[in-house]
Design an enzyme around this catalytic site. Structure first.
Site, PDB file in Angstrom:
ATOM      1  N   SER A  44      -1.318   0.321  -3.833  1.00 26.56           N
ATOM      2  CA  SER A  44      -0.250   1.149  -3.566  1.00 26.56           C
ATOM      3  C   SER A  44      -0.301   1.748  -5.296  1.00 26.56           C
ATOM      4  O   SER A  44      -0.350   1.502  -6.068  1.00 26.56           O
ATOM      5  CB  SER A  44       1.364   0.557  -3.356  1.00 26.56           C
ATOM      6  OG  SER A  44       1.708   1.606  -2.655  1.00 26.56           O
ATOM      7  N   TYR A  66       6.629  -6.738  -4.612  1.00 26.22           N
ATOM      8  CA  TYR A  66       5.422  -5.638  -3.569  1.00 26.22           C
ATOM      9  C   TYR A  66       4.260  -5.575  -4.995  1.00 26.22           C
ATOM     10  O   TYR A  66       3.142  -4.765  -4.462  1.00 26.22           O
ATOM     11  CB  TYR A  66       6.363  -4.822  -3.145  1.00 26.22           C
ATOM     12  CG  TYR A  66       5.547  -3.644  -2.838  1.00 26.22           C
ATOM     13  CD1 TYR A  66       4.904  -3.980  -1.336  1.00 26.22           C
ATOM     14  CD2 TYR A  66       6.119  -2.210  -3.402  1.00 26.22           C
ATOM     15  CE1 TYR A  66       4.489  -2.674  -0.646  1.00 26.22           C
ATOM     16  CE2 TYR A  66       4.121  -0.969  -2.245  1.00 26.22           C
ATOM     17  CZ  TYR A  66       4.078  -1.541  -1.233  1.00 26.22           C
ATOM     18  OH  TYR A  66       3.456  -0.806  -0.485  1.00 26.22           O
TER      19      TYR A  66
END
Length: 243
Positions: free
Chosen positions: A131, A145
């Site tokens: 990401s 995350y």
């Protein structure tokens, strides 16, 4: 002979879109996800295996490849706890355990388990989904995350260097804001959040899972035969900006 592929996180979002894309491209696909129900969108020829990557015997996922070879591995499984993740200075240890367990440790373990089969395959290509959150800071921290995705980028580069002499490629796709089930509910709850994200993206829209699947399919393919240790950013221009 058609190529074979194993895709994790295929119960929805990017993983499902990737399984569909590879099947449409003629691959024999095994799709897996922790969800017990088979996605209705999957064609009959795609084998679906409900599986918990954190607790199951990973070798079970390799059983369908009866000749012992695997061409493509896509690690798209991932979790994010938008309501409980935050600053590492005020960490919820359970969030960190699950997030790193799924996003990082399971990815590493599956690559290790699948490597003997990948060595026998023709495609010899691994793509891990990270990401842009793992490559830069965020206005509102999701540190567990972010750290997990940054680690995936670093792991992919290291494995690419280690496996390059065997002609095994390892790359990363770094999506921006993509309309997946993981985040769609956030925009339903707060439509202004989506509007703000679209306005701040140079292309003035969010991305779609099939656009990430297309990038993954390219990196897996022979068209990318000299591409390894690369982080392919697919974010509508978001990360090129100076904020």
């Amino acid at each position: 002979m058609s190529r074979t592929a194993l895709v994790t996180g295929a119960g929805g979002g990017i993983g499902l879109a990737t399984a569909l894309r590879l099947a449409a491209d003629g691959c024999r696909v095994v799709a897996t996800d922790i969800k017990t129900s088979r996605p209705a969108e999957l064609p009959d020829e795609v084998q679906y295996i409900p599986f918990d990557l954190r607790s199951g015997d990973l070798n079970q996922l390799l059983v369908p490849f009866d000749d012992g070879s695997l061409d493509y591995l896509v690690n798209a499984a991932g979790v994010a706890f938008f309501d409980r993740d935050g600053s590492a200075l005020e960490a919820d240890e359970s969030v960190w355990d699950v997030t790193l367990g799924v996003n990082l440790h399971a990815t590493r373990a599956l690559i290790a388990a699948a490597l003997p089969a990948i060595r026998k395959g023709q495609g010899r290509s691994i793509v891990n989904v990270a990401s842009i959150a793992g490559t830069r800071g965020m206005d509102s921290p999701l540190d567990a995350y972010q750290v997990s995705k940054a680690a995936i980028v670093s792991l992919s580069r290291s494995l690419a260097l280690q496996l390059g002499p065997e002609n095994i490629r390892c790359n990363t796709v770094c999506p921006g804001s993509i309309l997946t089930p993981m985040i769609e509910h956030l925009y339903v709850e707060d439509p202004s959040r989506r509007t703000n994200m679209e306005e701040r993206t140079p292309m003035r829209r969010l991305g779609f899972p099939d656009e990430i699947a297309a990038a993954i399919a390219f990196l897996l393919s022979d068209q990318a035969s000299f591409v390894t240790a690369t982080d392919l950013v697919v974010d509508g221009g978001w990360s090129a900006q100076v904020k």
